[in-house]
Write a protein that holds these residues in place. Structure first.
Motif, PDB file in Angstrom:
ATOM      1  N   VAL A  20     -11.054 -61.565 -67.409  1.00  0.00           N
ATOM      2  CA  VAL A  20     -11.497 -60.172 -67.366  1.00  0.00           C
ATOM      3  C   VAL A  20     -12.483 -59.844 -68.485  1.00  0.00           C
ATOM      4  O   VAL A  20     -13.361 -59.008 -68.312  1.00  0.00           O
ATOM      5  N   THR A  21     -12.408 -60.505 -69.612  1.00  0.00           N
ATOM      6  CA  THR A  21     -13.331 -60.224 -70.708  1.00  0.00           C
ATOM      7  C   THR A  21     -14.733 -60.762 -70.433  1.00  0.00           C
ATOM      8  O   THR A  21     -15.678 -60.383 -71.118  1.00  0.00           O
ATOM      9  N   HIS A  22     -14.890 -61.630 -69.441  1.00  0.00           N
ATOM     10  CA  HIS A  22     -16.199 -62.194 -69.104  1.00  0.00           C
ATOM     11  C   HIS A  22     -16.869 -61.514 -67.915  1.00  0.00           C
ATOM     12  O   HIS A  22     -17.991 -61.859 -67.558  1.00  0.00           O
ATOM     13  N   LEU A  23     -16.186 -60.566 -67.301  1.00  0.00           N
ATOM     14  CA  LEU A  23     -16.752 -59.846 -66.166  1.00  0.00           C
ATOM     15  C   LEU A  23     -17.708 -58.783 -66.704  1.00  0.00           C
ATOM     16  O   LEU A  23     -17.308 -57.830 -67.351  1.00  0.00           O
ATOM     17  N   VAL A  24     -18.999 -58.982 -66.455  1.00  0.00           N
ATOM     18  CA  VAL A  24     -20.032 -58.113 -67.013  1.00  0.00           C
ATOM     19  C   VAL A  24     -20.313 -56.921 -66.105  1.00  0.00           C
ATOM     20  O   VAL A  24     -20.393 -55.786 -66.558  1.00  0.00           O
ATOM     21  N   SER A  25     -20.487 -57.159 -64.793  1.00  0.00           N
ATOM     22  CA  SER A  25     -20.785 -56.062 -63.875  1.00  0.00           C
ATOM     23  C   SER A  25     -20.338 -56.397 -62.464  1.00  0.00           C
ATOM     24  O   SER A  25     -20.189 -57.562 -62.105  1.00  0.00           O
ATOM     25  N   VAL A  26     -20.138 -55.336 -61.688  1.00  0.00           N
ATOM     26  CA  VAL A  26     -19.774 -55.440 -60.274  1.00  0.00           C
ATOM     27  C   VAL A  26     -20.587 -54.383 -59.535  1.00  0.00           C
ATOM     28  O   VAL A  26     -20.635 -53.237 -59.964  1.00  0.00           O
ATOM     29  N   MET A  27     -21.248 -54.795 -58.451  1.00  0.00           N
ATOM     30  CA  MET A  27     -22.001 -53.815 -57.663  1.00  0.00           C
ATOM     31  C   MET A  27     -21.954 -54.168 -56.186  1.00  0.00           C
ATOM     32  O   MET A  27     -21.805 -55.332 -55.828  1.00  0.00           O
ATOM     33  N   PRO A  28     -22.063 -53.147 -55.315  1.00  0.00           N
ATOM     34  CA  PRO A  28     -22.068 -53.409 -53.876  1.00  0.00           C
ATOM     35  C   PRO A  28     -23.454 -53.822 -53.408  1.00  0.00           C
ATOM     36  O   PRO A  28     -24.472 -53.396 -53.951  1.00  0.00           O
ATOM     37  N   VAL A  29     -23.479 -54.667 -52.376  1.00  0.00           N
ATOM     38  CA  VAL A  29     -24.724 -55.047 -51.713  1.00  0.00           C
ATOM     39  C   VAL A  29     -24.504 -54.776 -50.225  1.00  0.00           C
ATOM     40  O   VAL A  29     -23.613 -55.361 -49.617  1.00  0.00           O
ATOM     41  N   TYR A  30     -25.306 -53.879 -49.665  1.00  0.00           N
ATOM     42  CA  TYR A  30     -25.184 -53.510 -48.256  1.00  0.00           C
ATOM     43  C   TYR A  30     -26.358 -54.104 -47.491  1.00  0.00           C
ATOM     44  O   TYR A  30     -27.485 -54.095 -47.961  1.00  0.00           O
ATOM     45  N   ARG A  31     -26.078 -54.611 -46.281  1.00  0.00           N
ATOM     46  CA  ARG A  31     -27.146 -55.141 -45.431  1.00  0.00           C
ATOM     47  C   ARG A  31     -26.738 -54.961 -43.972  1.00  0.00           C
ATOM     48  O   ARG A  31     -25.565 -54.741 -43.670  1.00  0.00           O
ATOM     49  N   SER A  32     -27.722 -55.054 -43.107  1.00  0.00           N
ATOM     50  CA  SER A  32     -27.446 -54.914 -41.678  1.00  0.00           C
ATOM     51  C   SER A  32     -26.738 -56.141 -41.152  1.00  0.00           C
ATOM     52  O   SER A  32     -27.069 -57.266 -41.527  1.00  0.00           O
ATOM     53  N   GLY A  33     -25.754 -55.913 -40.274  1.00  0.00           N
ATOM     54  CA  GLY A  33     -25.035 -57.004 -39.641  1.00  0.00           C
ATOM     55  C   GLY A  33     -25.245 -56.963 -38.139  1.00  0.00           C
ATOM     56  O   GLY A  33     -26.073 -56.209 -37.628  1.00  0.00           O
ATOM     57  N   ALA A  34     -24.489 -57.766 -37.426  1.00  0.00           N
ATOM     58  CA  ALA A  34     -24.620 -57.847 -35.972  1.00  0.00           C
ATOM     59  C   ALA A  34     -24.224 -56.534 -35.294  1.00  0.00           C
ATOM     60  O   ALA A  34     -24.841 -56.118 -34.323  1.00  0.00           O
ATOM     61  N   THR A  35     -23.179 -55.869 -35.810  1.00  0.00           N
ATOM     62  CA  THR A  35     -22.692 -54.648 -35.176  1.00  0.00           C
ATOM     63  C   THR A  35     -22.585 -53.469 -36.133  1.00  0.00           C
ATOM     64  O   THR A  35     -22.027 -52.439 -35.778  1.00  0.00           O
ATOM     65  N   GLY A  36     -23.089 -53.593 -37.335  1.00  0.00           N
ATOM     66  CA  GLY A  36     -22.970 -52.498 -38.293  1.00  0.00           C
ATOM     67  C   GLY A  36     -23.521 -52.890 -39.641  1.00  0.00           C
ATOM     68  O   GLY A  36     -24.576 -53.507 -39.735  1.00  0.00           O
ATOM     69  N   PHE A  37     -22.765 -52.562 -40.690  1.00  0.00           N
ATOM     70  CA  PHE A  37     -23.165 -52.862 -42.060  1.00  0.00           C
ATOM     71  C   PHE A  37     -22.226 -53.876 -42.685  1.00  0.00           C
ATOM     72  O   PHE A  37     -21.011 -53.739 -42.611  1.00  0.00           O
ATOM     73  N   VAL A  38     -22.814 -54.879 -43.316  1.00  0.00           N
ATOM     74  CA  VAL A  38     -22.057 -55.878 -44.061  1.00  0.00           C
ATOM     75  C   VAL A  38     -22.097 -55.458 -45.525  1.00  0.00           C
ATOM     76  O   VAL A  38     -23.134 -55.031 -46.028  1.00  0.00           O
ATOM     77  N   VAL A  39     -20.965 -55.568 -46.199  1.00  0.00           N
ATOM     78  CA  VAL A  39     -20.915 -55.259 -47.629  1.00  0.00           C
ATOM     79  C   VAL A  39     -20.359 -56.463 -48.377  1.00  0.00           C
ATOM     80  O   VAL A  39     -19.404 -57.105 -47.938  1.00  0.00           O
ATOM     81  N   ASP A  40     -21.026 -56.769 -49.471  1.00  0.00           N
ATOM     82  CA  ASP A  40     -20.582 -57.803 -50.404  1.00  0.00           C
ATOM     83  C   ASP A  40     -20.429 -57.155 -51.766  1.00  0.00           C
ATOM     84  O   ASP A  40     -21.096 -56.159 -52.069  1.00  0.00           O
ATOM     85  N   ALA A  41     -19.573 -57.704 -52.588  1.00  0.00           N
ATOM     86  CA  ALA A  41     -19.487 -57.299 -53.985  1.00  0.00           C
ATOM     87  C   ALA A  41     -20.204 -58.380 -54.788  1.00  0.00           C
ATOM     88  O   ALA A  41     -19.905 -59.560 -54.643  1.00  0.00           O
ATOM     89  N   GLU A  42     -21.173 -57.968 -55.578  1.00  0.00           N
ATOM     90  CA  GLU A  42     -21.914 -58.916 -56.404  1.00  0.00           C
ATOM     91  C   GLU A  42     -21.366 -58.837 -57.823  1.00  0.00           C
ATOM     92  O   GLU A  42     -21.349 -57.760 -58.422  1.00  0.00           O
ATOM     93  N   LEU A  43     -20.898 -59.967 -58.321  1.00  0.00           N
ATOM     94  CA  LEU A  43     -20.296 -60.027 -59.651  1.00  0.00           C
ATOM     95  C   LEU A  43     -21.213 -60.768 -60.612  1.00  0.00           C
ATOM     96  O   LEU A  43     -21.762 -61.809 -60.266  1.00  0.00           O
ATOM     97  N   LYS A  44     -21.342 -60.226 -61.801  1.00  0.00           N
ATOM     98  CA  LYS A  44     -22.015 -60.953 -62.874  1.00  0.00           C
ATOM     99  C   LYS A  44     -20.936 -61.325 -63.868  1.00  0.00           C
ATOM    100  O   LYS A  44     -20.251 -60.470 -64.424  1.00  0.00           O
ATOM    101  N   ILE A  45     -20.770 -62.621 -64.046  1.00  0.00           N
ATOM    102  CA  ILE A  45     -19.784 -63.159 -64.971  1.00  0.00           C
ATOM    103  C   ILE A  45     -20.552 -63.812 -66.109  1.00  0.00           C
ATOM    104  O   ILE A  45     -21.474 -64.593 -65.867  1.00  0.00           O
ATOM    105  N   ASP A  46     -20.198 -63.457 -67.334  1.00  0.00           N
ATOM    106  CA  ASP A  46     -20.892 -63.963 -68.515  1.00  0.00           C
ATOM    107  C   ASP A  46     -21.018 -65.486 -68.469  1.00  0.00           C
ATOM    108  O   ASP A  46     -20.033 -66.189 -68.292  1.00  0.00           O
ATOM    109  N   GLY A  47     -22.248 -65.968 -68.570  1.00  0.00           N
ATOM    110  CA  GLY A  47     -22.502 -67.399 -68.601  1.00  0.00           C
ATOM    111  C   GLY A  47     -22.679 -68.059 -67.244  1.00  0.00           C
ATOM    112  O   GLY A  47     -22.957 -69.244 -67.168  1.00  0.00           O
ATOM    113  N   LEU A  48     -22.500 -67.299 -66.164  1.00  0.00           N
ATOM    114  CA  LEU A  48     -22.627 -67.853 -64.815  1.00  0.00           C
ATOM    115  C   LEU A  48     -23.684 -67.080 -64.033  1.00  0.00           C
ATOM    116  O   LEU A  48     -24.034 -65.959 -64.373  1.00  0.00           O
ATOM    117  N   ARG A  49     -24.151 -67.674 -62.946  1.00  0.00           N
ATOM    118  CA  ARG A  49     -25.091 -66.956 -62.088  1.00  0.00           C
ATOM    119  C   ARG A  49     -24.321 -65.960 -61.240  1.00  0.00           C
ATOM    120  O   ARG A  49     -23.085 -65.970 -61.215  1.00  0.00           O
TER     121      ARG A  49
END
Length: 80
Positions: A20-49
């Protein structure tokens, strides 16, 4: 001491465990899907992509936003 929290996908299955101390940010990513909207959570973890967690496909944008909010609450509850 390392304190790991689970990061679940839309099915509630942990995709990874994060210090938990390495979790820098969390944000939603919305995009069009086959039947609606797809949502992903994008995480930035210190030291990782950036890492994306699939939160599902939803009928409309509002439902996708609700899914992200519920997932974020779940993640925040894991930090306690």
């Amino acid at each position: 001491m390392i304190r790991l929290i689970p990061v679940p996908d839309a099915n509630g299955v942990p995709q990874l465990w994060v210090n938990v101390t390495h979790l820098v940010s969390v944000m939603p990513v919305y995009r069009s899907g086959a039947t609606g909207f797809v949502v992903d959570a994008e995480l930035k973890i210190d030291g990782l992509r950036l890492h994306r967690v699939w939160l599902g496909e939803h009928f409309d944008r509002s439902s996708a936003e609700d899914a992200f909010r519920q997932w974020l609450l779940l993640l925040q509850g894991a930090e306690e």
